[in-house]
Motif scaffolding. Structure first.
Motif, PDB file in Angstrom:
ATOM      1  N   ALA A   9     -46.898  13.892  23.509  1.00  0.00           N
ATOM      2  CA  ALA A   9     -45.832  14.357  22.613  1.00  0.00           C
ATOM      3  C   ALA A   9     -44.875  15.236  23.408  1.00  0.00           C
ATOM      4  N   TRP A  10     -43.594  14.905  23.342  1.00  0.00           N
ATOM      5  CA  TRP A  10     -42.582  15.739  23.981  1.00  0.00           C
ATOM      6  C   TRP A  10     -42.393  17.009  23.154  1.00  0.00           C
ATOM      7  N   PRO A  11     -41.882  18.083  23.785  1.00  0.00           N
ATOM      8  CA  PRO A  11     -41.672  19.328  23.048  1.00  0.00           C
ATOM      9  C   PRO A  11     -40.797  19.132  21.807  1.00  0.00           C
ATOM     10  N   ASP A  12     -39.905  18.125  21.833  1.00  0.00           N
ATOM     11  CA  ASP A  12     -39.049  17.903  20.658  1.00  0.00           C
ATOM     12  C   ASP A  12     -39.782  17.146  19.547  1.00  0.00           C
ATOM     13  N   GLY A  13     -41.076  16.868  19.757  1.00  0.00           N
ATOM     14  CA  GLY A  13     -41.879  16.241  18.704  1.00  0.00           C
ATOM     15  C   GLY A  13     -41.978  14.737  18.845  1.00  0.00           C
ATOM     16  N   LYS A  14     -41.117  14.147  19.687  1.00  0.00           N
ATOM     17  CA  LYS A  14     -41.162  12.694  19.870  1.00  0.00           C
ATOM     18  C   LYS A  14     -42.478  12.316  20.562  1.00  0.00           C
ATOM     19  N   THR A  15     -43.108  11.265  20.088  1.00  0.00           N
ATOM     20  CA  THR A  15     -44.392  10.889  20.689  1.00  0.00           C
ATOM     21  C   THR A  15     -44.249   9.613  21.508  1.00  0.00           C
ATOM     22  N   LEU A  16     -45.169   9.475  22.438  1.00  0.00           N
ATOM     23  CA  LEU A  16     -45.138   8.344  23.357  1.00  0.00           C
ATOM     24  C   LEU A  16     -46.584   7.939  23.607  1.00  0.00           C
ATOM     25  N   PHE A  17     -46.844   6.690  23.719  1.00  0.00           N
ATOM     26  CA  PHE A  17     -48.177   6.117  23.951  1.00  0.00           C
ATOM     27  C   PHE A  17     -49.073   6.408  22.735  1.00  0.00           C
ATOM     28  N   GLY A  47     -42.162  -1.947  33.452  1.00  0.00           N
ATOM     29  CA  GLY A  47     -41.705  -1.731  32.082  1.00  0.00           C
ATOM     30  C   GLY A  47     -40.233  -1.377  32.088  1.00  0.00           C
ATOM     31  N   PRO A  48     -39.566  -1.576  30.936  1.00  0.00           N
ATOM     32  CA  PRO A  48     -38.119  -1.330  30.880  1.00  0.00           C
ATOM     33  C   PRO A  48     -37.791   0.163  30.923  1.00  0.00           C
ATOM     34  N   ASN A  49     -36.509   0.488  31.035  1.00  0.00           N
ATOM     35  CA  ASN A  49     -36.053   1.883  30.999  1.00  0.00           C
ATOM     36  C   ASN A  49     -36.555   2.534  29.723  1.00  0.00           C
ATOM     37  N   GLY A  50     -37.109   3.719  29.858  1.00  0.00           N
ATOM     38  CA  GLY A  50     -37.572   4.462  28.691  1.00  0.00           C
ATOM     39  C   GLY A  50     -38.957   4.076  28.203  1.00  0.00           C
ATOM     40  N   ALA A  51     -39.630   3.146  28.901  1.00  0.00           N
ATOM     41  CA  ALA A  51     -40.957   2.689  28.457  1.00  0.00           C
ATOM     42  C   ALA A  51     -42.004   3.787  28.582  1.00  0.00           C
ATOM     43  N   GLY A  52     -41.803   4.682  29.541  1.00  0.00           N
ATOM     44  CA  GLY A  52     -42.775   5.762  29.729  1.00  0.00           C
ATOM     45  C   GLY A  52     -43.442   5.755  31.099  1.00  0.00           C
ATOM     46  N   LYS A  53     -42.866   5.021  32.046  1.00  0.00           N
ATOM     47  CA  LYS A  53     -43.481   4.929  33.377  1.00  0.00           C
ATOM     48  C   LYS A  53     -43.548   6.302  34.052  1.00  0.00           C
ATOM     49  N   SER A  54     -42.415   7.005  34.076  1.00  0.00           N
ATOM     50  CA  SER A  54     -42.396   8.319  34.746  1.00  0.00           C
ATOM     51  C   SER A  54     -43.325   9.294  34.034  1.00  0.00           C
ATOM     52  N   THR A  55     -43.355   9.213  32.703  1.00  0.00           N
ATOM     53  CA  THR A  55     -44.222  10.106  31.923  1.00  0.00           C
ATOM     54  C   THR A  55     -45.685   9.817  32.245  1.00  0.00           C
ATOM     55  N   LEU A  56     -46.028   8.533  32.303  1.00  0.00           N
ATOM     56  CA  LEU A  56     -47.418   8.161  32.618  1.00  0.00           C
ATOM     57  C   LEU A  56     -47.804   8.711  34.000  1.00  0.00           C
ATOM     58  N   PHE A  76     -41.646  11.724  43.079  1.00  0.00           N
ATOM     59  CA  PHE A  76     -40.753  11.677  41.919  1.00  0.00           C
ATOM     60  C   PHE A  76     -39.679  10.617  42.076  1.00  0.00           C
ATOM     61  N   GLN A  77     -39.205  10.155  40.926  1.00  0.00           N
ATOM     62  CA  GLN A  77     -38.080   9.216  40.903  1.00  0.00           C
ATOM     63  C   GLN A  77     -36.853   9.883  41.535  1.00  0.00           C
ATOM     64  N   HIS A  78     -36.668  11.172  41.292  1.00  0.00           N
ATOM     65  CA  HIS A  78     -35.554  11.923  41.889  1.00  0.00           C
ATOM     66  C   HIS A  78     -36.144  13.079  42.681  1.00  0.00           C
ATOM     67  N   THR A 118     -42.027   0.314  39.334  1.00  0.00           N
ATOM     68  CA  THR A 118     -40.830  -0.329  39.872  1.00  0.00           C
ATOM     69  C   THR A 118     -40.246  -1.298  38.854  1.00  0.00           C
ATOM     70  N   HIS A 119     -38.953  -1.560  39.003  1.00  0.00           N
ATOM     71  CA  HIS A 119     -38.324  -2.648  38.245  1.00  0.00           C
ATOM     72  C   HIS A 119     -38.161  -3.853  39.155  1.00  0.00           C
ATOM     73  N   ASN A 120     -38.484  -3.645  40.427  1.00  0.00           N
ATOM     74  CA  ASN A 120     -38.178  -4.649  41.428  1.00  0.00           C
ATOM     75  C   ASN A 120     -39.367  -5.599  41.579  1.00  0.00           C
TER      76      ASN A 120
HETATM   77  N1  LIG Z   1     -37.740  15.879  28.491  1.00  0.00           N
HETATM   78  C1  LIG Z   1     -37.849  14.950  27.543  1.00  0.00           C
HETATM   79  N2  LIG Z   1     -37.821  15.289  26.224  1.00  0.00           N
HETATM   80  C2  LIG Z   1     -37.946  14.376  25.257  1.00  0.00           C
HETATM   81  N3  LIG Z   1     -38.102  13.053  25.502  1.00  0.00           N
HETATM   82  C3  LIG Z   1     -38.131  12.642  26.778  1.00  0.00           C
HETATM   83  C4  LIG Z   1     -38.001  13.559  27.868  1.00  0.00           C
HETATM   84  N4  LIG Z   1     -38.069  12.859  29.028  1.00  0.00           N
HETATM   85  C5  LIG Z   1     -38.208  11.573  28.673  1.00  0.00           C
HETATM   86  N5  LIG Z   1     -38.261  11.435  27.332  1.00  0.00           N
HETATM   87  C6  LIG Z   1     -38.450  10.182  26.585  1.00  0.00           C
HETATM   88  O1  LIG Z   1     -39.694   9.599  26.920  1.00  0.00           O
HETATM   89  C7  LIG Z   1     -39.572   8.184  26.995  1.00  0.00           C
HETATM   90  C8  LIG Z   1     -40.127   7.702  28.309  1.00  0.00           C
HETATM   91  O2  LIG Z   1     -39.338   8.205  29.376  1.00  0.00           O
HETATM   92  P1  LIG Z   1     -39.721   7.904  30.890  1.00  0.00           P
HETATM   93  O3  LIG Z   1     -38.803   8.690  31.740  1.00  0.00           O
HETATM   94  O4  LIG Z   1     -41.192   8.096  31.064  1.00  0.00           O
HETATM   95  O5  LIG Z   1     -39.394   6.331  30.981  1.00  0.00           O
HETATM   96  P2  LIG Z   1     -39.359   5.371  32.263  1.00  0.00           P
HETATM   97  O6  LIG Z   1     -40.180   4.169  31.916  1.00  0.00           O
HETATM   98  O7  LIG Z   1     -39.743   6.116  33.473  1.00  0.00           O
HETATM   99  O8  LIG Z   1     -37.827   4.933  32.314  1.00  0.00           O
HETATM  100  P3  LIG Z   1     -36.863   4.580  33.582  1.00  0.00           P
HETATM  101  O9  LIG Z   1     -37.138   3.148  33.925  1.00  0.00           O
HETATM  102  O10 LIG Z   1     -35.504   4.749  33.031  1.00  0.00           O
HETATM  103  O11 LIG Z   1     -37.176   5.527  34.701  1.00  0.00           O
HETATM  104  C9  LIG Z   1     -38.095   7.870  26.774  1.00  0.00           C
HETATM  105  O12 LIG Z   1     -37.957   7.378  25.470  1.00  0.00           O
HETATM  106  C10 LIG Z   1     -37.395   9.176  26.951  1.00  0.00           C
HETATM  107  O13 LIG Z   1     -36.307   9.283  26.087  1.00  0.00           O
END
Ligand SMILES: Nc1ncnc2c1ncn2[C@@H]1O[C@H](COP(=O)(O)OP(=O)(O)OP(=O)(O)O)[C@@H](O)[C@H]1O
Ligand SMILES: [Mg+2]
Length: 260
Positions: A10-18, A35-44, A88-90, A193-195
């Motif tokens: 759960a992100w601090p803003d309450g949004k949940t993932l996985f 996985g596509p942009n926003g799928a959660g790869k970096s979070t995982l 990190f990605q960046h 990766t997307h590649n």
């Molecule tokens: N700091 C944050 N606060 C709230 N939500 C976030 C935050 N960072 C990421 N998210 C959300 O978490 C979800 C997963 O993000 P994440 O960066 O893990 O995706 P990703 O698969 O790595 O995407 P990309 O391919 O663009 O790198 C997205 O829906 C994003 O909006």
């Protein structure tokens, strides 16, 4: 080596993932995270590196649950930080020392490792940064920064290396070096990766997240790369409109991987 059991975040803003994310990675495995942009790869990958804590479920490292309490224990945390690393990605965020030399030496020094000069010389040499040892990290190019961040991690001699989109700013020679070096190293790898052509060379196993952060595939990478429906569901292939001889038609097309 690494296990996710019913993990939710759960992100601090309450949004949940996985919701109930389950997988385990054994020592020596080379896995690719797609996985596509926003799928959660970096979070995982941040969860796997202990930088984020799950809201539900358990993440275990070598059989030990990664709780806030255990991560605060000095001995555990030291060993974990040396063995489990994330590029990190960046990677700009990782760099803060006055010179490239100090940057590579920083981690090994903090962890009390031996042979610091030899570690700096070895990984600066491998990543062709030896001409830049006295430069300020902030003055390097984006790709040089990523190479430096990678040198900093490899100088720790980690067992588990998570790389977030390593091919985004590295040139083909460096990506080739990465593949040769990492695949021969016996290290456990989890690489996002997307590649798809890079994925095909890097891993044996694929973990694929869909746009909602659901793990929709966990299995042999070669099988996944030939399943266009799966790749489309994962946002890795899409229906392009192509023009052939003046007539437009749509067909599935994976951008850098032609299914044969
Ligand atoms: N700091 C944050 N606060 C709230 N939500 C976030 C935050 N960072 C990421 N998210 C959300 O978490 C979800 C997963 O993000 P994440 O960066 O893990 O995706 P990703 O698969 O790595 O995407 P990309 O391919 O663009 O790198 C997205 O829906 C994003 O909006
Ligand atoms: Mg990402």
């Amino acid at each position: 080596m690494l296990e996710f059991a019913d993990v939710g975040y759960a992100w601090p803003d309450g949004k949940t993932l996985f919701s109930g994310l389950n997988f385990r990675i054994e020592a020596g495995e080379k896995a690719v995270l797609l996985g596509p942009n926003g799928a959660g790869k970096s979070t995982l990958l941040r969860l796997a590196n202990g930088l984020l804590a799950p809201a539900s479920g358990t993440i275990s490292w070598q059989g030990q649950a990664l709780t806030a309490e255990i991560l605060r224990q000095r001995d555990f945390s030291r060993a974990f930080r040396q063995a489990n690393v994330l590029l990190f990605q960046h990677p700009e965020a990782m760099l803060f020392n006055a010179s490239v030399r100090d940057e590579i030496a920083y981690g090994p020094k903090q962890l009390g490792l031996a042979d610091i000069d030899a570690r700096v010389a070895r990984w600066a040499g491998e990543l062709k940064l030896d001409g830049l040892l006295d430069e300020a990290p902030f003055a390097l190019s984006g790709g040089q920064k990523q190479k430096l961040a990678l040198a900093c991690l490899l100088a720790l001699d980690p067992q588990f290396l998570a790389l977030d989109e390593p091919s985004a700013s590295l040139d083909p020679r460096t990506v080739g070096w990465l593949i040769d070096t990492l695949l021969d190293s016996g290290r456990t790898l989890l690489i996002s990766t997307h590649n798809l052509s890079l994925a095909a060379e890097l891993g044996e196993r694929a973990l694929i997240l869909d746009e909602h952060g659901q793990l929709i595939y966990d299995g042999p990478l070669a099988t996944a790369l030939h399943d266009l429906d799966l790749l489309q569901a994962a946002g890795l292939a899409h229906r392009h409109r192509h023009r052939h001889g003046g007539t437009a038609h749509a067909h599935l097309h994976a951008h850098d991987w032609e299914s044969s």
